[in-house]
Design a protein around this motif. Structure first.
Motif, PDB file in Angstrom:
ATOM      1  N   VAL A   1       5.521  -4.236  -6.836  1.00 38.99           N
ATOM      2  CA  VAL A   1       4.371  -3.707  -6.102  1.00 38.99           C
ATOM      3  C   VAL A   1       3.281  -4.777  -6.055  1.00 38.99           C
ATOM      4  O   VAL A   1       3.197  -5.629  -6.935  1.00 38.99           O
ATOM      5  CB  VAL A   1       3.833  -2.392  -6.719  1.00 38.99           C
ATOM      6  N   ASP A   2       2.458  -4.720  -5.017  1.00 37.96           N
ATOM      7  CA  ASP A   2       1.394  -5.714  -4.854  1.00 37.96           C
ATOM      8  C   ASP A   2       0.211  -5.476  -5.775  1.00 37.96           C
ATOM      9  O   ASP A   2      -0.441  -6.419  -6.207  1.00 37.96           O
ATOM     10  CB  ASP A   2       0.903  -5.727  -3.402  1.00 37.96           C
ATOM     11  N   GLN A   3      -0.055  -4.198  -6.066  1.00 37.66           N
ATOM     12  CA  GLN A   3      -1.217  -3.882  -6.903  1.00 37.66           C
ATOM     13  C   GLN A   3      -1.074  -2.473  -7.456  1.00 37.66           C
ATOM     14  O   GLN A   3      -0.549  -1.587  -6.793  1.00 37.66           O
ATOM     15  CB  GLN A   3      -2.502  -3.975  -6.067  1.00 37.66           C
TER      16      GLN A   3
ATOM     17  N   TYR B   1      -3.281   0.707  -8.813  1.00 38.95           N
ATOM     18  CA  TYR B   1      -4.643   1.224  -8.759  1.00 38.95           C
ATOM     19  C   TYR B   1      -5.002   2.043  -9.987  1.00 38.95           C
ATOM     20  O   TYR B   1      -5.889   1.676 -10.744  1.00 38.95           O
ATOM     21  CB  TYR B   1      -4.855   2.087  -7.510  1.00 38.95           C
TER      22      TYR B   1
ATOM     23  N   THR C   1       7.950  -9.884   0.304  1.00 40.06           N
ATOM     24  CA  THR C   1       6.814  -9.649  -0.576  1.00 40.06           C
ATOM     25  C   THR C   1       6.529 -10.893  -1.402  1.00 40.06           C
ATOM     26  O   THR C   1       7.407 -11.413  -2.085  1.00 40.06           O
ATOM     27  CB  THR C   1       7.092  -8.457  -1.521  1.00 40.06           C
TER      28      THR C   1
ATOM     29  N   ASN D   1       0.370  -2.950   3.084  1.00 41.56           N
ATOM     30  CA  ASN D   1      -0.930  -2.338   3.380  1.00 41.56           C
ATOM     31  C   ASN D   1      -0.905  -0.822   3.217  1.00 41.56           C
ATOM     32  O   ASN D   1      -1.771  -0.131   3.716  1.00 41.56           O
ATOM     33  CB  ASN D   1      -1.388  -2.721   4.791  1.00 41.56           C
ATOM     34  N   LYS D   2       0.106  -0.302   2.494  1.00 40.47           N
ATOM     35  CA  LYS D   2       0.211   1.141   2.278  1.00 40.47           C
ATOM     36  C   LYS D   2       0.086   1.488   0.806  1.00 40.47           C
ATOM     37  O   LYS D   2       0.419   0.690  -0.059  1.00 40.47           O
ATOM     38  CB  LYS D   2       1.538   1.670   2.814  1.00 40.47           C
ATOM     39  N   GLN D   3      -0.388   2.692   0.551  1.00 39.78           N
ATOM     40  CA  GLN D   3      -0.524   3.208  -0.807  1.00 39.78           C
ATOM     41  C   GLN D   3       0.593   4.215  -1.071  1.00 39.78           C
ATOM     42  O   GLN D   3       0.898   5.036  -0.215  1.00 39.78           O
ATOM     43  CB  GLN D   3      -1.883   3.872  -0.978  1.00 39.78           C
ATOM     44  N   TYR D   4       1.201   4.133  -2.256  1.00 40.55           N
ATOM     45  CA  TYR D   4       2.295   5.018  -2.642  1.00 40.55           C
ATOM     46  C   TYR D   4       1.991   5.634  -4.000  1.00 40.55           C
ATOM     47  O   TYR D   4       1.223   5.084  -4.781  1.00 40.55           O
ATOM     48  CB  TYR D   4       3.620   4.251  -2.740  1.00 40.55           C
TER      49      TYR D   4
ATOM     50  N   ARG E   1      -0.125  -0.185  -4.434  1.00 40.10           N
ATOM     51  CA  ARG E   1      -0.159  -0.703  -3.065  1.00 40.10           C
ATOM     52  C   ARG E   1       1.054  -1.592  -2.866  1.00 40.10           C
ATOM     53  O   ARG E   1       1.368  -2.440  -3.700  1.00 40.10           O
ATOM     54  CB  ARG E   1      -1.425  -1.506  -2.802  1.00 40.10           C
TER      55      ARG E   1
END
Length: 130
Positions: free
Chosen positions: A97-99, A101, A74, A25-28, A22
């Motif tokens: 990156v923020d997170q 998964y 960021t 607010n988007k997933q990559y 993440r």
């Protein structure tokens, strides 16, 4: 039959592995074959007058690596990570990156990838040269 690069074929279906992250607010998804390392955020040395997407440089086992951010403002949190990506000619770049998964295996034809543009031209615009 056409051979797709970095894929696993099972009964004529082609699969690839992706690291899902993440950013904002988007997933990559990063192709797992492009990833060199995944690390916790450590001290990032700022570079004066650098572009807004260049967060700075890190020392990873004696190798100096530029760290970029897809978003200029960021903030680093406990969940933040740096994904080290292999570029051309043995060069590497870190992407903040923020997170993170998971690693997922998806069928190539069905997976809609929102890929980060890891194009050498972007890095050259930010003043990073290999």
């Amino acid at each position: 039959m056409q051979k797709l690069e970095n894929t696993v074929s099972v009964y004529g279906r082609h699969f690839r592995q992706f690291l899902l992250v993440r950013i904002g607010n988007k997933q990559y998804g990063f192709d797992i074959h492009d990833i060199n390392n995944l690390i916790r955020v450590r001290t990032i040395v700022r570079i004066p007058k650098a572009g807004s997407h260049l967060k700075g440089m890190i020392n990873l086992r004696g190798e100096i690596i530029a760290v970029m951010s897809a978003l200029p403002d960021t903030a680093v949190s406990e969940d933040s990570r740096i994904v080290i990506i292999n570029l051309r000619k043995g060069e590497k770049i870190g992407i903040l990156v923020d997170q993170v998964y998971e690693i997922t295996e998806e069928e190539v034809e069905l997976f809609d990838i929102q890929a980060l543009a890891c194009d050498q031209n972007i890095f050259e615009q930010e003043g990073i040269h290999g």
